[in-house]
Design an enzyme around this catalytic site. Structure first.
Site, PDB file in Angstrom:
ATOM      1  N   ASN A  82      -1.093  -5.486   4.430  1.00 31.70           N
ATOM      2  CA  ASN A  82      -0.052  -4.638   3.569  1.00 31.70           C
ATOM      3  C   ASN A  82      -0.518  -3.282   3.819  1.00 31.70           C
ATOM      4  OD1 ASN A  82       2.088  -3.647   1.809  1.00 31.70           O
ATOM      5  ND2 ASN A  82       1.955  -5.626   0.584  1.00 31.70           N
ATOM      6  N   HIS A 112     -25.541   0.239   6.121  1.00 35.55           N
ATOM      7  CA  HIS A 112     -26.787   1.387   6.456  1.00 35.55           C
ATOM      8  C   HIS A 112     -28.011   0.678   5.852  1.00 35.55           C
ATOM      9  CE1 HIS A 112     -23.794   4.504   7.267  1.00 35.55           C
ATOM     10  NE2 HIS A 112     -23.059   3.764   6.335  1.00 35.55           N
ATOM     11  N   GLY A 139      -4.836  -7.767  -2.988  1.00 35.55           N
ATOM     12  CA  GLY A 139      -4.830  -6.420  -3.006  1.00 35.55           C
ATOM     13  C   GLY A 139      -5.986  -5.904  -3.435  1.00 35.55           C
ATOM     14  N   THR A 162     -19.252 -10.678  -1.100  1.00 36.90           N
ATOM     15  CA  THR A 162     -20.844 -10.423  -0.653  1.00 36.90           C
ATOM     16  C   THR A 162     -21.479 -11.627  -0.028  1.00 36.90           C
ATOM     17  OG1 THR A 162     -21.567 -10.879  -2.745  1.00 36.90           O
ATOM     18  CG2 THR A 162     -21.077  -8.806  -2.655  1.00 36.90           C
ATOM     19  N   ARG A 177     -16.844 -15.255  -6.682  1.00 35.78           N
ATOM     20  CA  ARG A 177     -17.394 -16.628  -6.965  1.00 35.78           C
ATOM     21  C   ARG A 177     -16.306 -17.679  -6.858  1.00 35.78           C
ATOM     22  NH1 ARG A 177     -22.244 -15.527  -8.385  1.00 35.78           N
ATOM     23  NH2 ARG A 177     -23.145 -13.959  -9.877  1.00 35.78           N
TER      24      ARG A 177
END
Length: 182
Positions: A82, A112, A139, A162, A177
């Protein structure tokens, strides 16, 4: 025996520290910027075939779309991105078949060094990101470097992924989670 020197592009795709100021990489990024601008101005799927490493049959990207290099992105068949998606593809980004990405999804292959002195060197690295077949990314979700989203998984809107998402689960939150199995 002579040592083989790897290019900055090879280092980048290997997930090792590289210099993004390298002339070859800068030229590749400028090429991508030109193609992204053409696409966002109504260039159509022919531009996506030129920009991306692979763009599957029946797939759609709603402009605007943004990426770093494009050539490291592979999009499968019947996949939908989208409006406003951002893909930082300094490493491979693979998006499978029948995947849906909501508006403003951000996929970050780039990262980084956390050490401030090393970060000041200007060198960076990237990790691959994979979204397996039939996944849905809500979204505003953010996929961090090195993660994989399993087959048929759902990532809730605004989630920050993550770590790897198992197949056929729903994840949400920051950090994301598992909230439900499918």
């Amino acid at each position: 025996m002579t040592a083989t020197t790897r290019t900055e592009r090879e280092l980048m795709l290997a997930g090792e520290m590289y210099d993004p100021r390298d002339p070859e990489l800068r030229a590749d990024a400028k090429r991508a910027q030109r193609l992204v601008a053409r696409f966002n101005e109504g260039g159509g799927k022919d531009v996506l075939h030129e920009l991306l490493g692979a763009f599957g049959e029946g797939s759609t990207i709603v402009p605007p779309f943004f990426c770093d290099y494009g050539a490291s992105i592979e999009i499968g068949a019947r996949t939908f991105l989208n409006t406003g998606c951002v893909v930082l593809d300094c490493n491979r980004v693979r998006i499978g078949d029948d995947v849906m990405l909501g508006p403003a999804v951000q996929i970050y292959g780039a990262t980084h060094p956390v050490d401030p002195e090393l970060r000041l060197s200007g060198r960076e690295y990237g990790l691959p990101v994979e979204i397996c077949d039939r996944a849905w990314i809500g979204g505003g979700a953010v996929l961090c470097p090195g993660v994989s989203v399993g087959e048929g998984a759902t990532v809730g809107a605004g989630a920050v992924v993550t770590r790897d998402v198992p197949p056929r689960v729903v994840v949400a939150g920051n950090p994301a989670r598992v909230i439900r199995e499918l």
